[in-house]
Motif scaffolding. Structure first.
Motif, PDB file in Angstrom:
ATOM      1  N   LYS A  26       0.847  -1.201   0.000  1.00 35.52           N
ATOM      2  CA  LYS A  26       0.000   0.000   0.000  1.00 35.52           C
ATOM      3  C   LYS A  26       0.877   1.244   0.000  1.00 35.52           C
ATOM      4  CE  LYS A  26      -3.736   2.540   0.831  1.00 35.52           C
ATOM      5  NZ  LYS A  26      -4.852   2.690  -0.158  1.00 35.52           N
ATOM      6  N   THR A  27       0.594   2.189  -0.900  1.00 32.80           N
ATOM      7  CA  THR A  27       1.337   3.449  -0.904  1.00 32.80           C
ATOM      8  C   THR A  27       0.715   4.390   0.121  1.00 32.80           C
ATOM      9  OG1 THR A  27      -0.029   4.321  -2.708  1.00 32.80           O
ATOM     10  CG2 THR A  27       2.011   3.211  -3.319  1.00 32.80           C
ATOM     11  N   VAL A  28       1.572   4.999   0.931  1.00 30.06           N
ATOM     12  CA  VAL A  28       1.123   5.863   2.034  1.00 30.06           C
ATOM     13  C   VAL A  28       1.959   7.136   2.030  1.00 30.06           C
ATOM     14  CG1 VAL A  28       0.781   6.025   4.525  1.00 30.06           C
ATOM     15  CG2 VAL A  28       0.528   3.814   3.389  1.00 30.06           C
ATOM     16  N   ALA A  29       1.306   8.277   2.113  1.00 30.37           N
ATOM     17  CA  ALA A  29       1.993   9.566   2.173  1.00 30.37           C
ATOM     18  C   ALA A  29       2.314   9.909   3.622  1.00 30.37           C
ATOM     19  CB  ALA A  29       1.136  10.654   1.550  1.00 30.37           C
ATOM     20  N   VAL A  30       3.296  10.788   3.817  1.00 27.46           N
ATOM     21  CA  VAL A  30       3.643  11.246   5.167  1.00 27.46           C
ATOM     22  C   VAL A  30       2.414  11.882   5.802  1.00 27.46           C
ATOM     23  CG1 VAL A  30       5.044  12.857   6.496  1.00 27.46           C
ATOM     24  CG2 VAL A  30       6.076  11.574   4.619  1.00 27.46           C
ATOM     25  N   GLY A  31       2.108  11.443   7.017  1.00 28.33           N
ATOM     26  CA  GLY A  31       0.933  11.931   7.725  1.00 28.33           C
ATOM     27  C   GLY A  31      -0.276  11.031   7.591  1.00 28.33           C
ATOM     28  N   GLU A  32      -0.281  10.148   6.580  1.00 27.23           N
ATOM     29  CA  GLU A  32      -1.382   9.214   6.398  1.00 27.23           C
ATOM     30  C   GLU A  32      -1.161   7.949   7.216  1.00 27.23           C
ATOM     31  OE1 GLU A  32      -2.842  10.327   1.847  1.00 27.23           O
ATOM     32  OE2 GLU A  32      -1.745   8.460   2.223  1.00 27.23           O
ATOM     33  N   SER A  33      -2.260   7.217   7.452  1.00 28.61           N
ATOM     34  CA  SER A  33      -2.203   5.966   8.202  1.00 28.61           C
ATOM     35  C   SER A  33      -2.793   4.837   7.380  1.00 28.61           C
ATOM     36  CB  SER A  33      -2.969   6.080   9.527  1.00 28.61           C
ATOM     37  OG  SER A  33      -2.373   7.043  10.380  1.00 28.61           O
ATOM     38  N   PHE A  34      -2.302   3.621   7.626  1.00 23.82           N
ATOM     39  CA  PHE A  34      -2.814   2.416   6.987  1.00 23.82           C
ATOM     40  C   PHE A  34      -2.788   1.291   8.002  1.00 23.82           C
ATOM     41  CE2 PHE A  34      -1.667  -1.473   4.416  1.00 23.82           C
ATOM     42  CZ  PHE A  34      -2.957  -1.702   3.944  1.00 23.82           C
ATOM     43  N   GLN A  35      -3.948   0.722   8.283  1.00 26.10           N
ATOM     44  CA  GLN A  35      -4.095  -0.363   9.250  1.00 26.10           C
ATOM     45  C   GLN A  35      -3.421  -0.044  10.589  1.00 26.10           C
ATOM     46  OE1 GLN A  35      -3.382  -4.342   7.892  1.00 26.10           O
ATOM     47  NE2 GLN A  35      -4.634  -4.115   6.055  1.00 26.10           N
ATOM     48  N   GLY A  36      -3.631   1.171  11.054  1.00 28.65           N
ATOM     49  CA  GLY A  36      -3.110   1.576  12.353  1.00 28.65           C
ATOM     50  C   GLY A  36      -1.667   2.035  12.362  1.00 28.65           C
ATOM     51  N   VAL A  37      -1.031   2.079  11.182  1.00 34.21           N
ATOM     52  CA  VAL A  37       0.361   2.518  11.092  1.00 34.21           C
ATOM     53  C   VAL A  37       0.412   3.874  10.386  1.00 34.21           C
ATOM     54  CG1 VAL A  37       2.644   2.026  10.150  1.00 34.21           C
ATOM     55  CG2 VAL A  37       1.235   0.166  11.042  1.00 34.21           C
ATOM     56  N   LYS A  38       0.981   4.871  11.032  1.00 31.07           N
ATOM     57  CA  LYS A  38       1.099   6.215  10.476  1.00 31.07           C
ATOM     58  C   LYS A  38       2.524   6.447   9.979  1.00 31.07           C
ATOM     59  CE  LYS A  38       0.621  11.119  11.678  1.00 31.07           C
ATOM     60  NZ  LYS A  38       0.282  12.072  12.778  1.00 31.07           N
ATOM     61  N   LEU A  39       2.638   6.944   8.750  1.00 32.30           N
ATOM     62  CA  LEU A  39       3.949   7.279   8.208  1.00 32.30           C
ATOM     63  C   LEU A  39       4.342   8.667   8.711  1.00 32.30           C
ATOM     64  CD1 LEU A  39       6.294   6.545   6.302  1.00 32.30           C
ATOM     65  CD2 LEU A  39       5.029   7.655   4.450  1.00 32.30           C
ATOM     66  N   VAL A  40       5.409   8.722   9.507  1.00 30.30           N
ATOM     67  CA  VAL A  40       5.843   9.967  10.134  1.00 30.30           C
ATOM     68  C   VAL A  40       6.813  10.726   9.236  1.00 30.30           C
ATOM     69  CG1 VAL A  40       7.009  10.973  12.139  1.00 30.30           C
ATOM     70  CG2 VAL A  40       5.480   8.996  12.426  1.00 30.30           C
ATOM     71  N   SER A  41       7.783  10.010   8.655  1.00 33.04           N
ATOM     72  CA  SER A  41       8.760  10.652   7.776  1.00 33.04           C
ATOM     73  C   SER A  41       9.298   9.625   6.796  1.00 33.04           C
ATOM     74  CB  SER A  41       9.905  11.283   8.569  1.00 33.04           C
ATOM     75  OG  SER A  41      10.666  10.294   9.245  1.00 33.04           O
ATOM     76  N   LEU A  42       9.879  10.131   5.698  1.00 39.82           N
ATOM     77  CA  LEU A  42      10.380   9.239   4.660  1.00 39.82           C
ATOM     78  C   LEU A  42      11.643   9.816   4.052  1.00 39.82           C
ATOM     79  CD1 LEU A  42       9.936   6.770   2.759  1.00 39.82           C
ATOM     80  CD2 LEU A  42       8.627   8.303   1.287  1.00 39.82           C
ATOM     81  N   GLN A  43      12.675   8.966   3.944  1.00 40.81           N
ATOM     82  CA  GLN A  43      13.894   9.309   3.229  1.00 40.81           C
ATOM     83  C   GLN A  43      14.082   8.286   2.117  1.00 40.81           C
ATOM     84  OE1 GLN A  43      17.061   9.662   6.096  1.00 40.81           O
ATOM     85  NE2 GLN A  43      15.975  11.195   7.308  1.00 40.81           N
ATOM     86  N   SER A  44      15.252   8.234   1.502  1.00 38.38           N
ATOM     87  CA  SER A  44      15.442   7.415   0.305  1.00 38.38           C
ATOM     88  C   SER A  44      15.122   5.936   0.531  1.00 38.38           C
ATOM     89  CB  SER A  44      16.873   7.564  -0.220  1.00 38.38           C
ATOM     90  OG  SER A  44      17.805   7.197   0.780  1.00 38.38           O
ATOM     91  N   GLU A  45      15.728   5.310   1.516  1.00 38.37           N
ATOM     92  CA  GLU A  45      15.474   3.896   1.792  1.00 38.37           C
ATOM     93  C   GLU A  45      15.173   3.683   3.273  1.00 38.37           C
ATOM     94  OE1 GLU A  45      18.517   1.371   0.325  1.00 38.37           O
ATOM     95  OE2 GLU A  45      18.080   1.791  -1.779  1.00 38.37           O
ATOM     96  N   GLN A  46      14.523   4.652   3.877  1.00 39.55           N
ATOM     97  CA  GLN A  46      14.263   4.581   5.308  1.00 39.55           C
ATOM     98  C   GLN A  46      12.994   5.362   5.622  1.00 39.55           C
ATOM     99  OE1 GLN A  46      17.706   4.888   8.037  1.00 39.55           O
ATOM    100  NE2 GLN A  46      16.634   6.572   9.003  1.00 39.55           N
TER     101      GLN A  46
END
Length: 216
Positions: free
Chosen positions: A45-65
């Motif tokens: 599932k593609t998730v943007a920073v700030g979005e949540s999926f199945q209870g998991v929120k994407l806080v920040s994103l770098q190249s491979e982390q």
């Protein structure tokens, strides 16, 4: 040992039982500023920073982390390395169930770990043991030269190989220990998850999914 199968690499999900809290989370790629996550065995599932999926929120994103949060707990994800998170999970690989979806070619593919190093697996009931190429063995730091020399049947005929034991193999939150493996000179785009692993599980086909329940 039967000849190794050769198939195109297709990304598929590491599977774990469904739960309200995230037990297993994996970063499998990025698309622009969006992360591709697998949560508890979901489809990617593609998730943007700030979005949540199945209870998991994407806080920040770098190249491979990526940094994700579930139930107030934050963890850092690195590419293709499953991580346990939330109240229901355990970093010790204590799960008992794996669900692998079939890809468009009918193969069961998954990301996982050998001796805590990331690899790409293909489930192969025709392989006697876990089997990998010399290149994969070198990449994960496996000293295969200390293994017992054996003859391996490959698509190109009989070739020398090495039989050894792996400390651990992990798929999602399921981990098994002390498994036989063969390192072969044949080039392979993934590691074959053969019967030395499969025999630790009961296995059943459920529509387009393969379900493995740990026996011991």
């Amino acid at each position: 040992m039967k000849a190794f199968a050769v198939a195109a690499f297709v990304l598929a999900a590491v599977a774990a039982p469904s739960a309200q809290a995230a037990d297993s989370v994996m970063l499998t790629g990025t698309i622009g500023s969006r992360a591709i996550l697998i949560v508890n065995g979901s489809a990617p599932k593609t998730v943007a920073v700030g979005e949540s999926f199945q209870g998991v929120k994407l806080v920040s994103l770098q190249s491979e982390q990526a940094v994700v949060e579930s139930e107030g707990k934050r963890v850092t994800l690195r590419m293709d390395t499953p991580v346990s998170i939330g109240g229901g999970g355990s970093s010790g690989g204590s799960g008992n169930r794996i669900v692998l979806p079939a890809d468009s070619r009918g193969h069961f593919m998954t990301q996982g770990l050998i001796n805590d190093r990331p690899v790409t697996f293909m489930l192969d009931t025709g392989a006697t043991t876990v089997a990998m190429s010399v290149a994969d063995a070198q990449r994960i730091g496996l000293d295969y030269s200390k293994g017992r020399p054996v003859q391996v049947n490959t698509a190109n005929g009989v070739a020398p190989g090495y039989l050894l034991r792996l400390r651990s193999v992990r798929v999602g939150d399921v981990e098994v220990y002390d498994l036989e493996a063969i390192v072969s000179p044949q080039s392979m785009p993934f590691v074959l998850l053969g019967n030395s692993f499969i025999n630790r599980f009961s296995m059943r086909r459920d529509a387009d999914q393969m379900v493995l329940e740990k026996r011991y």
